[in-house]
Design a protein around this motif. Structure first.
Motif, PDB file in Angstrom:
ATOM      1  N   THR A  88       7.029  16.322  -8.145  1.00  0.00           N
ATOM      2  CA  THR A  88       6.462  17.446  -7.405  1.00  0.00           C
ATOM      3  C   THR A  88       5.908  17.054  -6.042  1.00  0.00           C
ATOM      4  OG1 THR A  88       4.335  17.131  -8.528  1.00  0.00           O
ATOM      5  CG2 THR A  88       5.887  18.682  -9.519  1.00  0.00           C
ATOM      6  N   ARG A  89       5.631  15.763  -5.838  1.00  0.00           N
ATOM      7  CA  ARG A  89       5.060  15.335  -4.561  1.00  0.00           C
ATOM      8  C   ARG A  89       5.349  13.861  -4.336  1.00  0.00           C
ATOM      9  NH1 ARG A  89      -0.188  15.695  -5.509  1.00  0.00           N
ATOM     10  NH2 ARG A  89      -0.745  13.487  -5.420  1.00  0.00           N
ATOM     11  N   TYR A  90       5.655  13.510  -3.093  1.00  0.00           N
ATOM     12  CA  TYR A  90       5.803  12.096  -2.756  1.00  0.00           C
ATOM     13  C   TYR A  90       5.388  11.884  -1.313  1.00  0.00           C
ATOM     14  CZ  TYR A  90      10.337  13.853  -1.088  1.00  0.00           C
ATOM     15  OH  TYR A  90      11.330  14.579  -0.470  1.00  0.00           O
ATOM     16  N   ASN A  91       4.717  10.760  -1.077  1.00  0.00           N
ATOM     17  CA  ASN A  91       4.192  10.407   0.241  1.00  0.00           C
ATOM     18  C   ASN A  91       4.370   8.914   0.462  1.00  0.00           C
ATOM     19  OD1 ASN A  91       2.939  13.111   0.626  1.00  0.00           O
ATOM     20  ND2 ASN A  91       1.558  12.420  -0.981  1.00  0.00           N
ATOM     21  N   GLY A  92       4.333   8.499   1.707  1.00  0.00           N
ATOM     22  CA  GLY A  92       4.453   7.082   2.032  1.00  0.00           C
ATOM     23  C   GLY A  92       3.608   6.734   3.238  1.00  0.00           C
ATOM     24  N   ALA A  93       3.336   5.450   3.415  1.00  0.00           N
ATOM     25  CA  ALA A  93       2.528   5.006   4.558  1.00  0.00           C
ATOM     26  C   ALA A  93       2.796   3.541   4.847  1.00  0.00           C
ATOM     27  CB  ALA A  93       1.043   5.228   4.294  1.00  0.00           C
ATOM     28  N   VAL A  94       2.689   3.184   6.117  1.00  0.00           N
ATOM     29  CA  VAL A  94       2.750   1.790   6.544  1.00  0.00           C
ATOM     30  C   VAL A  94       1.627   1.576   7.545  1.00  0.00           C
ATOM     31  CG1 VAL A  94       5.230   1.495   6.172  1.00  0.00           C
ATOM     32  CG2 VAL A  94       4.401   2.334   8.374  1.00  0.00           C
ATOM     33  N   GLY A  95       1.178   0.338   7.674  1.00  0.00           N
ATOM     34  CA  GLY A  95       0.094   0.088   8.616  1.00  0.00           C
ATOM     35  C   GLY A  95      -0.157  -1.393   8.815  1.00  0.00           C
ATOM     36  N   PHE A  96      -1.060  -1.654   9.734  1.00  0.00           N
ATOM     37  CA  PHE A  96      -1.503  -3.021   9.995  1.00  0.00           C
ATOM     38  C   PHE A  96      -3.006  -2.977  10.212  1.00  0.00           C
ATOM     39  CE2 PHE A  96      -2.613  -6.587  12.764  1.00  0.00           C
ATOM     40  CZ  PHE A  96      -2.059  -7.643  12.039  1.00  0.00           C
ATOM     41  N   SER A  97      -3.716  -3.892   9.550  1.00  0.00           N
ATOM     42  CA  SER A  97      -5.172  -3.911   9.623  1.00  0.00           C
ATOM     43  C   SER A  97      -5.661  -5.297  10.014  1.00  0.00           C
ATOM     44  CB  SER A  97      -5.777  -3.512   8.271  1.00  0.00           C
ATOM     45  OG  SER A  97      -7.183  -3.539   8.306  1.00  0.00           O
ATOM     46  N   ALA A  98      -6.499  -5.335  11.033  1.00  0.00           N
ATOM     47  CA  ALA A  98      -7.135  -6.563  11.500  1.00  0.00           C
ATOM     48  C   ALA A  98      -8.635  -6.296  11.597  1.00  0.00           C
ATOM     49  CB  ALA A  98      -6.564  -6.981  12.854  1.00  0.00           C
ATOM     50  N   PRO A  99      -9.469  -7.319  11.723  1.00  0.00           N
ATOM     51  CA  PRO A  99     -10.918  -7.086  11.808  1.00  0.00           C
ATOM     52  C   PRO A  99     -11.325  -6.174  12.956  1.00  0.00           C
ATOM     53  CG  PRO A  99     -10.480  -9.397  11.345  1.00  0.00           C
ATOM     54  CD  PRO A  99      -9.156  -8.765  11.622  1.00  0.00           C
ATOM     55  N   GLU A 100     -10.609  -6.207  14.078  1.00  0.00           N
ATOM     56  CA  GLU A 100     -11.014  -5.427  15.242  1.00  0.00           C
ATOM     57  C   GLU A 100     -10.239  -4.121  15.402  1.00  0.00           C
ATOM     58  OE1 GLU A 100      -9.921  -8.596  15.527  1.00  0.00           O
ATOM     59  OE2 GLU A 100     -11.860  -9.641  15.613  1.00  0.00           O
ATOM     60  N   TYR A 101      -9.093  -3.976  14.739  1.00  0.00           N
ATOM     61  CA  TYR A 101      -8.320  -2.753  14.926  1.00  0.00           C
ATOM     62  C   TYR A 101      -7.435  -2.496  13.711  1.00  0.00           C
ATOM     63  CZ  TYR A 101      -4.347  -5.764  16.087  1.00  0.00           C
ATOM     64  OH  TYR A 101      -3.349  -6.704  16.043  1.00  0.00           O
ATOM     65  N   ALA A 102      -6.947  -1.246  13.622  1.00  0.00           N
ATOM     66  CA  ALA A 102      -6.059  -0.864  12.526  1.00  0.00           C
ATOM     67  C   ALA A 102      -5.127   0.237  13.004  1.00  0.00           C
ATOM     68  CB  ALA A 102      -6.860  -0.392  11.317  1.00  0.00           C
ATOM     69  N   ILE A 103      -3.876   0.194  12.562  1.00  0.00           N
ATOM     70  CA  ILE A 103      -2.865   1.191  12.899  1.00  0.00           C
ATOM     71  C   ILE A 103      -2.214   1.658  11.605  1.00  0.00           C
ATOM     72  CG2 ILE A 103      -0.756   1.674  14.194  1.00  0.00           C
ATOM     73  CD1 ILE A 103      -1.459  -0.695  15.987  1.00  0.00           C
ATOM     74  N   THR A 104      -2.073   2.963  11.426  1.00  0.00           N
ATOM     75  CA  THR A 104      -1.435   3.491  10.219  1.00  0.00           C
ATOM     76  C   THR A 104      -0.486   4.624  10.573  1.00  0.00           C
ATOM     77  OG1 THR A 104      -3.242   5.061   9.821  1.00  0.00           O
ATOM     78  CG2 THR A 104      -3.409   2.912   8.762  1.00  0.00           C
ATOM     79  N   LEU A 105       0.546   4.774   9.759  1.00  0.00           N
ATOM     80  CA  LEU A 105       1.499   5.874   9.882  1.00  0.00           C
ATOM     81  C   LEU A 105       1.728   6.443   8.496  1.00  0.00           C
ATOM     82  CD1 LEU A 105       3.528   7.598  11.489  1.00  0.00           C
ATOM     83  CD2 LEU A 105       5.231   5.812  11.066  1.00  0.00           C
ATOM     84  N   HIS A 106       1.417   7.727   8.327  1.00  0.00           N
ATOM     85  CA  HIS A 106       1.577   8.415   7.047  1.00  0.00           C
ATOM     86  C   HIS A 106       2.746   9.400   7.111  1.00  0.00           C
ATOM     87  CE1 HIS A 106      -2.524   7.000   6.095  1.00  0.00           C
ATOM     88  NE2 HIS A 106      -2.235   7.288   4.826  1.00  0.00           N
ATOM     89  N   GLY A 107       3.492   9.482   6.023  1.00  0.00           N
ATOM     90  CA  GLY A 107       4.465  10.543   5.814  1.00  0.00           C
ATOM     91  C   GLY A 107       4.023  11.337   4.601  1.00  0.00           C
ATOM     92  N   LEU A 108       3.489  12.554   4.829  1.00  0.00           N
ATOM     93  CA  LEU A 108       2.865  13.335   3.759  1.00  0.00           C
ATOM     94  C   LEU A 108       3.666  14.615   3.478  1.00  0.00           C
ATOM     95  CD1 LEU A 108      -0.801  13.006   5.085  1.00  0.00           C
ATOM     96  CD2 LEU A 108       0.301  11.602   3.333  1.00  0.00           C
ATOM     97  N   GLY A 109       3.258  15.332   2.426  1.00  0.00           N
ATOM     98  CA  GLY A 109       3.917  16.593   2.105  1.00  0.00           C
ATOM     99  C   GLY A 109       5.400  16.426   1.877  1.00  0.00           C
ATOM    100  N   ASN A 110       5.783  15.465   1.025  1.00  0.00           N
ATOM    101  CA  ASN A 110       7.199  15.148   0.776  1.00  0.00           C
ATOM    102  C   ASN A 110       7.900  14.756   2.070  1.00  0.00           C
ATOM    103  OD1 ASN A 110       6.560  15.879  -1.814  1.00  0.00           O
ATOM    104  ND2 ASN A 110       7.593  17.852  -1.736  1.00  0.00           N
ATOM    105  N   LEU A 111       7.187  13.978   2.882  1.00  0.00           N
ATOM    106  CA  LEU A 111       7.677  13.465   4.164  1.00  0.00           C
ATOM    107  C   LEU A 111       8.017  14.580   5.148  1.00  0.00           C
ATOM    108  CD1 LEU A 111       9.929  10.504   2.944  1.00  0.00           C
ATOM    109  CD2 LEU A 111       7.479  10.531   3.422  1.00  0.00           C
TER     110      LEU A 111
END
Length: 292
Positions: free
Chosen positions: A166-189
């Motif tokens: 009924t639902r699927y989502n995905g995400a990728v990202g990079f996390s460091a002590p000073e910064y973080a970047i994320t990309l989400h694919g929500l609502g069945n992408l």
């Protein structure tokens, strides 16, 4: 090199979310009082008055923690006559494993819900499986894998009755002590969100979030940027603005140990010269927290 435990799926992109969403009490007046007894029982009373409708909502909560046996029991009762109970057991059956049973009951409306969860955490892995007993039942699983700051996560829900995802989502990202970047694919992408967080210095934080909904009829990308500045050890100021022209300001001050006051203001910059806009366009609020 030992790898840390990655964040949970819910906490994926938490730094930017907290920067842009937290500490802006613009919807009314809020009060929260929390006390801790010598026997590790925490009592919390919280209430809010909605700035638009004037409606008052609140809840009272009791929480007992048995650190020796990894057991936490929480019971809450809200002004809408909702009873919430949560039982957690951590690191007893296996190291890194946490079992959680959360139930809600509304006696007046004969409504009930029960969600059973299992969370397993190890270096480079954070996974969770839940089953909604009375809805479906529905089985949901999510996993986040991390290595050297790189994060990959996914979530999916399966309805046992219909036999369909009924639902699927995905995400990728990079996390460091000073910064973080994320990309989400929500609502069945169908909806994509990119967020960025940067701790510029020990006193300044900045972040942004862009959302693109492929099903939106208006099209375009929603954008929001914000910043946080510490004035001293006891106070900080936050500000954010989105592409719709709504500017939000927040100020938080620790009055004394355990006592915090927060104030928020939201202004629709496109209607500053519209006297008829009033409270519908501009909002102000405050929250007071007492913790002892």
């Amino acid at each position: 090199m030992s790898q840390p435990v990655p964040p949970s799926w819910r906490d994926f992109g938490k730094s930017s979310s907290e920067l842009l969403l937290k500490d802006y009490p613009i919807s009314g007046i809020g009060l929260e009082v929390k006390t801790l007894t010598p026997s590790n029982v925490t009592f919390k009373v919280a209430g809010t008055r909605d700035g638009d409708s004037g409606a008052i909502a609140g809840d009272i909560e009791g929480k007992y923690v048995d650190f020796k046996n990894g057991l936490t029991f929480t019971q809450a009762w809200t002004t809408s006559n909702l009873l919430r109970t949560q039982l957690e057991l951590e690191n007893q059956i296996a190291k890194g494993l946490k079992l959680d049973l959360a139930t809600t009951l509304n006696p007046a409306k004969s409504q009930k819900a029960a969600i059973l969860s299992a969370v397993y955490k190890q270096p480079s892995l954070h996974t969770r499986a839940t089953i909604d007993v009375f809805k479906g039942p529905t089985f949901t699983a999510d996993t986040v894998i991390g290595r050297d700051g790189f994060l990959v996560g996914a979530e999916a829900s399966y309805d046992v009755t219909s036999g369909a995802i009924t639902r699927y989502n995905g995400a990728v990202g990079f996390s460091a002590p000073e910064y973080a970047i994320t990309l989400h694919g929500l609502g069945n992408l169908s909806t994509f969100a990119a967020s960025y967080y940067h701790k510029v210095s020990k006193d300044v934080e900045a972040g942004a979030k862009a959302v693109y909904d492929t099903k939106s009829t208006t099209g375009g990308v929603s954008l929001e940027v914000g910043a946080k500045t510490y004035l001293d050890n006891a106070a900080f100021v936050k500000a954010k603005i989105n592409n719709a022209g709504v500017l939000c300001l927040g100020y938080t001050q620790a009055l004394r140990p355990g006592v915090v006051a927060s104030f928020g203001l939201a202004l629709d910059s496109t209607k500053l010269n519209d006297p008829a806009a009033g409270q519908a366009a501009h909002k102000v609020g405050a929250k007071f927290t007492f913790n002892s």
